[in-house]
Design an enzyme around this catalytic site. Sequence first.
Site, PDB file in Angstrom:
ATOM      1  CE  LYS A 211      -3.795  -2.426   2.183  1.00 42.19           C
ATOM      2  NZ  LYS A 211      -4.466  -2.894   3.390  1.00 42.19           N
TER       3      LYS A 211
ATOM      4  CD  GLN B  32      -3.593  -4.719   6.288  1.00 38.96           C
ATOM      5  OE1 GLN B  32      -3.768  -3.624   5.766  1.00 38.96           O
ATOM      6  NE2 GLN B  32      -3.807  -5.837   5.633  1.00 38.96           N
TER       7      GLN B  32
ATOM      8  CG  ASP C 235     -10.167  -0.640   5.079  1.00 34.70           C
ATOM      9  OD1 ASP C 235      -9.739  -1.102   4.005  1.00 34.70           O
ATOM     10  OD2 ASP C 235      -9.594  -0.785   6.174  1.00 34.70           O
TER      11      ASP C 235
HETATM   12  N1  GUN Z   1      -6.783  -7.152   5.418  1.00 37.56           N
HETATM   13  C1  GUN Z   1      -7.028  -7.820   4.264  1.00 37.56           C
HETATM   14  N2  GUN Z   1      -7.701  -7.030   3.404  1.00 37.56           N
HETATM   15  C2  GUN Z   1      -7.886  -5.840   4.021  1.00 37.56           C
HETATM   16  C3  GUN Z   1      -8.511  -4.626   3.637  1.00 37.56           C
HETATM   17  O1  GUN Z   1      -9.067  -4.456   2.542  1.00 37.56           O
HETATM   18  N3  GUN Z   1      -8.471  -3.629   4.566  1.00 37.56           N
HETATM   19  C4  GUN Z   1      -7.897  -3.781   5.784  1.00 37.56           C
HETATM   20  N4  GUN Z   1      -7.935  -2.743   6.632  1.00 37.56           N
HETATM   21  N5  GUN Z   1      -7.316  -4.896   6.172  1.00 37.56           N
HETATM   22  C5  GUN Z   1      -7.306  -5.918   5.291  1.00 37.56           C
END
Ligand code: GUN
Length: 288
Positions: free
Chosen positions: A53, A97, A120
């Site tokens: 990211k 996350q 998100d």
């Molecule tokens: N863990 C796996 N996919 C995601 C996501 O799209 N957002 C977040 N915050 N954690 C994740």
Amino acid sequence: MGAVLLDGKSLSREIEDGLKIKVNELKKDGIEPHLAVILVGDDPASHVYVRNKENACKRTGIKSTKLILPVATSEEEVLQIIDEMNKNNDIHGILVQSPTPKHINELKITERIYPTKDVDGFHPWNLGKLVQGDMRGLIPCTPAGIMKLLNNAKINLVGKKVTVIGRSRIVGMPLSLMLAQKGIDATVTITHSRSKDIEKICMASDVIIAALGIPGFVKKEWIKDSSVIVDVGISRVIDTSTDRHKLVGDIEPSAIEKASYMTPVPGGVGPMTIAMLLTNTVKAAINN
Ligand code: GUN
């Protein structure tokens, strides 16, 4: 017949190119889109995802702040950090996350983030907008990425039987809402660990979207000729022929022989999720 690959990597780079231009324009207006990512604990996969990211932010000129917290960090401490980030006008998007350590309630965390900074798209306000068919909120990234991939390949979903395997709040549930909404008009079946006869449901489906995280769960024999296959799974397993790790999806790779379109793993849904996260961050910066 071999399937056409739904190449999420190249589509995500096209989206990033568009975002880069937008970010430059915003910077000229004095707005620097800024994503803050909080990672609690030392889950190796989460560290890789967060790094990806961060790199994507760099490619597009979005500012990113990464906060790595020890596994023992309390829920209250995380909530306080979120409160500070909510108040900070320089931060446009906040992401914690998942998965978090067990003592941290993810729903509580999600609800604490301002809906306008919830890149998100997991806050009840944003999910509620989705239920209303209103796409102006911040849309969950993986479902949004899958919809873009299907749309980009001009796959018409009107009246099609789409089976979603998995009912997570991150993928399965919001994706099912998006597929069934007016204008997309798919007939959606949500299946999960307690569903009976998943293979029969799959055999009758025009589109199968697997998001349950079990390597190779969907077998080639379950796939109807010319169906569309979207694989959200990404698990690290040992390749017995080389003794090295490899990434595999929820669908047997040989399904490609029967499908008309299929997402590769890696390089399918994963990069699209990140592209949608960047899109949400820019949207949040504009709406700020
Ligand atoms: N863990 C796996 N996919 C995601 C996501 O799209 N957002 C977040 N915050 N954690 C994740």
